[in-house]
Design a protein around this motif. Structure first.
Motif: not given
Length: 510
Positions: A470-476, A373-376, A409-413, A440-448
């Motif tokens: 891999h949004l580097l601010h989120h990673e950090d 489960e991806l959360r910021r 919000m958008p995330h990726n993995f 690496t894959v892009f996961l917009p909101n409400d994506t599984t």
């Protein structure tokens, strides 16, 4: 009563003024957050092509490269010198190239004044050679990872991965491409002359404050840094003269947070021939392809004598609501690179009907399913801890990982070490651009997404690989976890956290 009325009038007046001020601020932020360079680029700079890295061959046949992380200066704009970092130069780095089956060693020297790492994004290799946050290279120190290339031809890349500081190190300029070749790619009729009809296209968004980079995070931009213009291979407003009928572009999104929606200004179709981990089985004809930070795509476009076309990033509509769309960069558009065809072009073969054979598993022999489960604030409710092993996988097994983003919000993995197959997107078969090998894959909101991957080792209970946004601010910020590969029944070991603290918990392989 008159006193109460006066108080009420004052209160209402204050509330009204505050509401108008807040509304004005939001309107200013809203209108100022959309960026477009479409029709505004002069394309008067010749596209730089990163040089192929020199290498030598040891007595045992190992191909040896040398990389030095160093500080420097570069003129992106005439007469303005910008402070930068680079590999073997002032900005970015050379393109490393090796063949499947080769043993490679990269002698890395950290010439910076602070520690960093060099991660081989997309490479299958031992965990101790991965270049993640556990393989820190101190200022002035050396590190020489070595491994045998054991994966298909692909467009990979390398960049720093220090825990908590990846965004800063990448934004300064530490990145480069790593191209792998194999027998199939050598026999292929695809364009393959590097820098001629086979072009590296490293896309980054930037913003300048005078001569210096401005990488501040604007209000409401919770994806991280978003620039107001793009450059390719460190070149602003670039063009490239081409003299062949077919041109292969190795697209790499090396930006820190921005997702691009690539196509051409005249809406011409192109052939998608490769994704993160190598060639597709068959080319896919597309007019758009979306790439989030860290993703790659190999596309082939046909040129006609004397014409010009622009590689463009179009606005996107799949981020989430209109708020995320605007402040996450979805409404933005960029003219990225102009291709200029010569008056006479060398003839090119047609794009082959068949390209490669996928070596990623189909999930039918999966022995375990995991969910993320991806959360910021973290993955599966936990922020990254260097001394904690989050997942333990058994060497030689296939697993399915289901990744869900409902965070608004958008995330990726991104998963280190492996290439995976996308089995499902929101319960449906994946679109053509997600049918090749991916890391690496892009996961917009409400994506599984449901992914299948195989862990072929080698095992190492003490040294973890990463999985992360891999949004580097989120990673950090800590949107990252760790897994180790072990033999069946083996316990996870004790990954170092830099302070000698033992791991918080242990896991067993199933």
């Amino acid at each position: 009563m008159s006193r109460i009325k006066r108080v009420l009038i004052v209160v209402v007046s204050i509330v009204t003024v505050v509401a108008i001020a807040l509304g004005g601020l939001l309107l200013w932020l809203w209108s100022g957050s959309q960026v477009s360079t479409v029709g505004k680029e002069s394309f008067d700079n010749e596209l730089a092509i990163p040089p192929l890295a020199r290498s030598s061959i040891d007595k045992d046949g190992t191909r040896v490269f040398d990389l030095r992380m160093q500080a420097g200066e570069k003129q992106f704009k005439k007469g303005q010198r910008t402070s930068t970092w680079g590999f073997n130069g002032d900005y970015l780095g050379p393109t490393l190239r090796a063949e499947r089956g080769e043993k490679v060693r990269v002698r890395i020297r950290n010439g910076l004044r602070e520690a960093s790492t060099v991660h081989w994004h997309g490479m299958h290799l031992p965990a101790k050679m991965d270049g993640g946050p556990h393989q820190t290279v101190a200022a002035g120190a050396d590190w020489s990872p070595q491994w045998t290339v054991d994966q298909p031809a692909a467009t990979l890349w390398y960049h720093p991965h220090p825990h908590g500081a990846t965004e800063e190190h990448v934004r300064r300029g530490l990145a480069g491409m790593f191209i792998l070749d194999d027998d199939r790619s050598a026999r292929s009729a695809l364009p393959k002359r590097y820098g001629v009809d086979d072009l590296p296209v490293i896309v980054q968004d930037v913003k300048f404050d005078g001569a210096d980079f401005d990488h501040g995070h604007r209000m409401m931009q919770n994806v991280g840094f978003l620039g107001d213009r793009t450059m390719v291979n460190g070149t602003l407003s670039p063009h490239r003269e081409v003299a062949d009928g077919l041109i292969r572009l190795r697209l790499l999104n090396a930006s820190m947070a921005r997702t691009y929606f690539f196509g051409f200004s005249d809406d011409r179709p192109f052939a998608l021939v490769g994704t993160d981990g190598g060639l597709l089985e068959r080319p896919a004809s597309l007019r758009r392809i979306q790439l989030s930070p860290g993703e790659r795509a190999e596309v082939v476009v046909r040129m006609r004598p004397g014409e010009r076309t622009v590689l463009r990033s179009f606005s996107q509509d799949n981020y989430s609501d209109s708020w995320q769309q605007r402040f996450g960069g979805g409404d933005d558009s960029f003219d990225v690179l102009q291709l200029r065809a010569a008056d006479r072009l060398r003839p090119s073969s047609e794009v082959p009907v068949r390209l490669g054979e996928l070596e990623v598993p189909d999930g039918k022999d999966a022995v375990r399913a995991r969910h993320f489960e991806l959360r910021r604030s973290g993955i599966n409710g936990r922020s990254m801890a260097m001394d904690r092993v989050d997942e333990v996988v058994t060497r030689g097994t296939t697993e399915t990982w289901t990744v869900r983003n409902a965070n608004g919000m958008p995330h990726n993995f991104h998963v280190h070490d492996v290439q995976f197959r996308v089995l499902e997107v929101n319960g449906q078969a994946p679109p053509p651009e997600l049918r090749g090998p991916k890391d690496t894959v892009f996961l917009p909101n409400d994506t599984t997404m449901k992914l299948a991957m195989r862990f072929d080792g080698p095992s190492d209970p003490d040294t973890p690989y990463m999985y992360h946004c891999h949004l580097l601010h989120h990673e950090d910020e800590g949107m990252m976890g760790q897994f180790v590969v072990v033999e069946k029944g083996q316990r996870a070991g004790s990954p170092a956290d830099g302070s000698g603290t033992p791991p918080a918990e242990h896991h067993h392989a199933s």
